[in-house]
Scaffold this active site. Structure first.
Site, PDB file in Angstrom:
ATOM      1  N   SER A 139       5.286   4.660  11.059  1.00  0.00           N
ATOM      2  CA  SER A 139       4.376   5.020  10.064  1.00  0.00           C
ATOM      3  C   SER A 139       2.916   4.534  10.644  1.00  0.00           C
ATOM      4  CB  SER A 139       4.639   4.131   8.852  1.00  0.00           C
ATOM      5  OG  SER A 139       3.767   4.074   7.943  1.00  0.00           O
ATOM      6  N   ASN A 143      23.736   6.101   3.624  1.00  0.00           N
ATOM      7  CA  ASN A 143      24.916   5.273   2.997  1.00  0.00           C
ATOM      8  C   ASN A 143      24.544   5.562   1.347  1.00  0.00           C
ATOM      9  OD1 ASN A 143      22.282   4.138   2.373  1.00  0.00           O
ATOM     10  ND2 ASN A 143      22.737   2.018   3.266  1.00  0.00           N
ATOM     11  N   ARG A 196      -6.730   8.917   2.120  1.00  0.00           N
ATOM     12  CA  ARG A 196      -5.274   9.086   3.023  1.00  0.00           C
ATOM     13  C   ARG A 196      -5.271  10.306   3.432  1.00  0.00           C
ATOM     14  NH1 ARG A 196      -5.881   4.348   1.710  1.00  0.00           N
ATOM     15  NH2 ARG A 196      -4.247   2.933   1.108  1.00  0.00           N
ATOM     16  N   ASN A 235       4.867   5.474  -4.998  1.00  0.00           N
ATOM     17  CA  ASN A 235       3.779   6.449  -4.450  1.00  0.00           C
ATOM     18  C   ASN A 235       2.906   7.193  -5.235  1.00  0.00           C
ATOM     19  OD1 ASN A 235       6.209   6.799  -1.689  1.00  0.00           O
ATOM     20  ND2 ASN A 235       4.436   5.637  -1.397  1.00  0.00           N
ATOM     21  N   ASP A 280      27.287   2.525   6.223  1.00  0.00           N
ATOM     22  CA  ASP A 280      26.310   1.708   6.344  1.00  0.00           C
ATOM     23  C   ASP A 280      25.942   1.291   7.710  1.00  0.00           C
ATOM     24  OD1 ASP A 280      24.798  -0.581   4.030  1.00  0.00           O
ATOM     25  OD2 ASP A 280      24.251  -0.390   6.149  1.00  0.00           O
ATOM     26  N   LYS A 317       8.434  -1.551  11.102  1.00  0.00           N
ATOM     27  CA  LYS A 317       7.841  -0.172  12.204  1.00  0.00           C
ATOM     28  C   LYS A 317       7.192  -0.618  13.548  1.00  0.00           C
ATOM     29  CE  LYS A 317       9.322   2.555   9.140  1.00  0.00           C
ATOM     30  NZ  LYS A 317      10.704   3.327   9.234  1.00  0.00           N
ATOM     31  N   GLU A 351      -3.243  -4.731  -4.198  1.00  0.00           N
ATOM     32  CA  GLU A 351      -3.321  -5.686  -3.011  1.00  0.00           C
ATOM     33  C   GLU A 351      -2.697  -4.970  -1.968  1.00  0.00           C
ATOM     34  OE1 GLU A 351      -1.819  -9.492  -3.865  1.00  0.00           O
ATOM     35  OE2 GLU A 351      -1.842 -10.128  -1.438  1.00  0.00           O
ATOM     36  N   TYR A 353       7.671  -4.453   5.655  1.00  0.00           N
ATOM     37  CA  TYR A 353       7.918  -3.374   5.698  1.00  0.00           C
ATOM     38  C   TYR A 353       7.197  -2.617   7.027  1.00  0.00           C
ATOM     39  CZ  TYR A 353       7.306   1.984   5.717  1.00  0.00           C
ATOM     40  OH  TYR A 353       7.303   3.143   6.316  1.00  0.00           O
ATOM     41  N   PHE A 378      16.013   8.005  10.349  1.00  0.00           N
ATOM     42  CA  PHE A 378      15.080   7.999   9.106  1.00  0.00           C
ATOM     43  C   PHE A 378      15.371   6.778   8.537  1.00  0.00           C
ATOM     44  CE2 PHE A 378      12.653  11.554   9.100  1.00  0.00           C
ATOM     45  CZ  PHE A 378      13.427  12.804   9.795  1.00  0.00           C
TER      46      PHE A 378
END
Ligand code: WQD
Length: 339
Positions: A125, A32, A232, A200, A58, A154, A297, A150, A81
């Site tokens: 994730s 979209n 990470r 990020n 959408d 997942k 946080e 978020y 995705f």
């Protein structure tokens, strides 16, 4: 085979489209364009010489999802995705995240349930693990209460797929739990295009180095890690894209052990924020302006993958080093800013 890639104009989606085309699949992108640009189609075409079919709508509009699947009866699989993915934004807009990330998943699964056979790859994730009790993290690590809406989408998404596959023997699915995708295609035709201030680490690093941002803030250096900064598992986006193709082929070729499987997709190597900065400086021969500030946080201390299951069952392993990924991110940043 005809494969649908939702969110195929996005960072990981576009790189996966390239790898699917490289493997001879016909790709149809649904996007979209809320967090991506149609320009990405040109980048994909410049790499593979093939322009994917693209439909802009959408996925929250159920009737449009139904119409799409009616028009594309010969779909062999879907790689999903399309989702909102900003952790901080999800805390402020939970209902936007639950609608966009869950309702759309349900609509797609409802369409796949109607087919005689379908393969489905879900973009999950490592965030589902929260702060894992043991490192490296295996797929058997407990899923922890989500730290954000978020992350919760997942977890819920995986449960919805699992429960659907349980009663739909002709639907086969794999959830890929990504660690930290970074870098860009070596051609610099496609890469990460964060809208606004990057959340990020790596895009913030490259935007600082190119002069778009004054200084990188390193979120904390008092973690219980060797250099005090958080750790990470940074995986080159092309390695991650290739994992999607091998996972899809596993299902298309009926090599799956169960009709719902989960795989961690990382390098298996943990890198601290300062190590990433050092890698960037070494790979690009630049010096980065950064300062240490308070912790962010919700950040976990460390997260990196145990990749044995993907290595063994998928026959897949990440190839690119952190330096190569950082160099590719820099080349892409320079290309984008030169336009
Ligand atoms: C990495 C490290 C930060 C920015 C998130 C999501 C995950 C996935 C990837 C979508 C951390 C530090 C960061 C900065 C910093 N998202 N950092 N300064 O938080 O591990 O994962 O993005 O798929 O689901 O949870 O990635 O890149 O934000 O942070 O010091 O300006 O870099 O504290 O230690 P994260 P990140």
């Amino acid at each position: 085979m005809k494969i649908i890639v939702t969110g195929g104009l996005g960072f990981i989606g576009s790189h996966t489209v390239v790898e699917l085309q490289n493997n001879g699949h016909e790709v149809v992108i649904i996007d979209n364009c809320s967090n991506s640009s149609k320009e990405v189609l040109k980048g994909i075409t410049n790499i593979t010489g093939i322009t994917p079919i693209f439909e802009e709508f959408d996925l929250r509009e159920k009737s449009k999802v139904n119409d799409f699947f009616n028009r594309h009866q010969d779909i062999a699989g879907v790689i999903h995705f399309a989702a909102s993915k900003a952790v901080g934004e999800s805390v402020k807009e939970p209902l936007l995240y639950y609608e966009n990330n869950i309702a759309t998943l349900i609509y797609i699964l409802q369409e796949l349930q109607k087919k005689d056979k379908a393969s489905f790859i879900f973009s999950s994730s490592c965030t589902v693990y929260g702060q894992a009790d043991e490192l490296p993290i295996t797929e058997n690590a407990p899923v922890k209460p989500a730290e954000s809406p978020y992350g919760n989408t997942k977890q819920i998404g995986e449960e919805i797929i699992r429960d659907t596959c349980k009663i739909t023997s002709h639907l086969k699915a794999i959830s890929l739990r990504y660690f930290n995708p970074i870098g860009a295609h070596p051609s610099a035709e496609i890469g990460e295009l964060p809208i606004g201030v990057p959340q990020n680490l790596v895009p913030f690093i490259t935007q600082t180095a190119i002069g778009l941002r004054d200084q990188l803030s390193v979120f904390g250096d008092t973690y219980p890690t060797p250099d005090g900064t958080a750790i990470r598992d940074y995986i080159h986006v092309v390695d991650l894209a290739k994992a999607h193709v091998v996972a899809l082929e596993r299902l298309l070729q009926d090599k799956n052990k169960d009709n719902y499987e989960v795989f961690n997709v990382g390098t298996g190597v943990g890198s601290s924020v300062l190590e990433v900065i050092t890698s960037f400086e070494k790979a690009t021969n630049t010096s980065l302006n950064y300062k240490i500030v308070d912790k962010r946080e919700g950040d976990v201390i460390a997260a990196y993958a145990d990749t044995h299951k993907a290595n063994h069952d998928l026959g897949w392993k990440a190839n690119s080093s952190l330096d190569e990924a950082m160099a590719s991110a820099w080349t892409w940043e320079q290309k984008v800013r030169s336009k």
